[in-house]
Design an enzyme around this catalytic site. Sequence first.
Site, PDB file in Angstrom:
ATOM      1  N   ASP A 115      -7.080  -6.127   4.336  1.00  0.00           N
ATOM      2  CA  ASP A 115      -6.416  -4.818   4.324  1.00  0.00           C
ATOM      3  C   ASP A 115      -6.448  -4.218   5.721  1.00  0.00           C
ATOM      4  O   ASP A 115      -7.527  -3.960   6.267  1.00  0.00           O
ATOM      5  CB  ASP A 115      -7.165  -3.922   3.322  1.00  0.00           C
TER       6      ASP A 115
ATOM      7  N   MET B 281     -12.118   5.069  -0.358  1.00  0.00           N
ATOM      8  CA  MET B 281     -12.774   5.323   0.938  1.00  0.00           C
ATOM      9  C   MET B 281     -13.379   6.713   0.856  1.00  0.00           C
ATOM     10  O   MET B 281     -12.864   7.687   1.414  1.00  0.00           O
ATOM     11  CB  MET B 281     -11.739   5.215   2.064  1.00  0.00           C
TER      12      MET B 281
ATOM     13  N   SER C 277       0.839  -1.202   0.000  1.00  0.00           N
ATOM     14  CA  SER C 277       0.000   0.000   0.000  1.00  0.00           C
ATOM     15  C   SER C 277       0.871   1.249   0.000  1.00  0.00           C
ATOM     16  O   SER C 277       1.655   1.479   0.932  1.00  0.00           O
ATOM     17  CB  SER C 277      -0.909   0.013   1.227  1.00  0.00           C
TER      18      SER C 277
ATOM     19  N   ASP D  94      -4.744   3.906  -1.722  1.00  0.00           N
ATOM     20  CA  ASP D  94      -5.808   4.266  -0.788  1.00  0.00           C
ATOM     21  C   ASP D  94      -6.258   5.697  -1.014  1.00  0.00           C
ATOM     22  O   ASP D  94      -5.493   6.641  -0.797  1.00  0.00           O
ATOM     23  CB  ASP D  94      -5.291   4.129   0.651  1.00  0.00           C
TER      24      ASP D  94
ATOM     25  N   HIS E 204      -8.527   1.719  -3.959  1.00  0.00           N
ATOM     26  CA  HIS E 204      -9.477   1.518  -2.852  1.00  0.00           C
ATOM     27  C   HIS E 204     -10.068   2.881  -2.490  1.00  0.00           C
ATOM     28  O   HIS E 204      -9.392   3.730  -1.925  1.00  0.00           O
ATOM     29  CB  HIS E 204      -8.706   0.896  -1.674  1.00  0.00           C
TER      30      HIS E 204
ATOM     31  N   MET F 221      -8.634   8.603   0.178  1.00  0.00           N
ATOM     32  CA  MET F 221      -9.421   9.040   1.339  1.00  0.00           C
ATOM     33  C   MET F 221      -9.888  10.470   1.114  1.00  0.00           C
ATOM     34  O   MET F 221      -9.091  11.323   0.716  1.00  0.00           O
ATOM     35  CB  MET F 221      -8.556   8.978   2.593  1.00  0.00           C
TER      36      MET F 221
ATOM     37  N   MET G  50     -11.994  -5.327   5.377  1.00  0.00           N
ATOM     38  CA  MET G  50     -11.125  -4.430   6.158  1.00  0.00           C
ATOM     39  C   MET G  50     -10.833  -5.083   7.508  1.00  0.00           C
ATOM     40  O   MET G  50     -11.743  -5.528   8.202  1.00  0.00           O
ATOM     41  CB  MET G  50     -11.810  -3.082   6.407  1.00  0.00           C
TER      42      MET G  50
ATOM     43  N   HIS H 228      -1.461  -1.136  -4.171  1.00  0.00           N
ATOM     44  CA  HIS H 228      -2.718  -0.711  -3.561  1.00  0.00           C
ATOM     45  C   HIS H 228      -2.672   0.797  -3.332  1.00  0.00           C
ATOM     46  O   HIS H 228      -1.717   1.319  -2.751  1.00  0.00           O
ATOM     47  CB  HIS H 228      -2.890  -1.460  -2.236  1.00  0.00           C
TER      48      HIS H 228
HETATM   49  C1  DX5 Z   1      -6.383   1.750   5.794  1.00  0.00           C
HETATM   50  C2  DX5 Z   1      -6.036   1.494   4.355  1.00  0.00           C
HETATM   51  C3  DX5 Z   1      -4.974   0.473   4.198  1.00  0.00           C
HETATM   52  C4  DX5 Z   1      -3.643   0.860   4.774  1.00  0.00           C
HETATM   53  C5  DX5 Z   1      -3.049  -0.374   5.384  1.00  0.00           C
HETATM   54  O1  DX5 Z   1      -7.346   2.729   5.879  1.00  0.00           O
HETATM   55  O2  DX5 Z   1      -7.178   1.049   3.641  1.00  0.00           O
HETATM   56  O3  DX5 Z   1      -4.817   0.073   2.838  1.00  0.00           O
HETATM   57  O4  DX5 Z   1      -2.745   1.370   3.832  1.00  0.00           O
HETATM   58  O5  DX5 Z   1      -1.895  -0.020   6.035  1.00  0.00           O
HETATM   59  P1  DX5 Z   1      -1.190  -0.939   7.112  1.00  0.00           P
HETATM   60  O6  DX5 Z   1      -0.727  -2.168   6.381  1.00  0.00           O
HETATM   61  O7  DX5 Z   1      -0.093  -0.094   7.606  1.00  0.00           O
HETATM   62  O8  DX5 Z   1      -2.207  -1.282   8.170  1.00  0.00           O
HETATM   63 ZN    ZN Z   2      -6.804   0.114   1.518  1.00  0.00          ZN
END
Ligand code: DX5
Ligand code: ZN
Length: 223
Positions: free
Chosen positions: A173, A66, A6, A33, A64, A35, A135, A31
């Site tokens: 994840d 969010m 990620s 993320d 991903h 947000m 998750m 990956h």
């Molecule tokens: C969390 C994200 C994850 C995050 C995981 O909100 O969706 O993808 O990057 O990170 P680690 O592996 O550090 O928990």
């Molecule tokens: Zn993620």
Amino acid sequence: MIIAPSLLASDFSRFGHEAARADRSGAEWLHLDIMDGHFVPNISFGPEVVRRVRPHFKRFFDVHLMCSKPEILLEPFAKAGADGMTIHVELGSAVTPLLWKIRSLGKKTGIAINPPTNLNTVKPFLSQVDLVLIMTVNPGYGGQPFIGECIPKVQQVAAWRREMGLHFRIEVDGGINNETAVQCAHAGADTFVSGTALFAKHNLGQAVRKMRQLAANATPQLF
Ligand code: DX5
Ligand code: ZN
């Protein structure tokens, strides 16, 4: 088994360099993320960053989302180079049109579920997706501890997949390291997102190979 480092855990001042490091590691997926500061209490990066990072990683871009309003972001991320886009089941009635839209853009579809959400909410969408993302932390930040109570969800989704004769991937994840990856693989996961545990390693290639090997050796225990 697919390992997806990620980018959230990488050095934000050097995304291109970090994506290239992930590419050289041999990881199958990267990956990303996304947000929005609304669906989760944090902001990460947008389509322009994804577009700039795209040339540095040759394989699958696993986006991903969010985000409360993914409908305004699907096209920009598709254009920026996403190969698959995952939206959250918590969006309720918006889910079906979003999955259609992702499909119509020619991308792989994913549905994600947060730890407090009842797993039955994803069941109606299983035949429409290429990926179910369980998750294993509450989304918003990297580096959080793995929530072990999510493992039965992985087992249940794997059982549904078998019973329904479907072929979607089961991705986990949040808080994934060698130990929790093995626990999730035993439960039926086949795709492992890992931020902190991988990017912290000097030798990312070795870390990816090790996690992949451990997960592959952890055969699913049917229940
Ligand atoms: C969390 C994200 C994850 C995050 C995981 O909100 O969706 O993808 O990057 O990170 P680690 O592996 O550090 O928990
Ligand atoms: Zn993620």
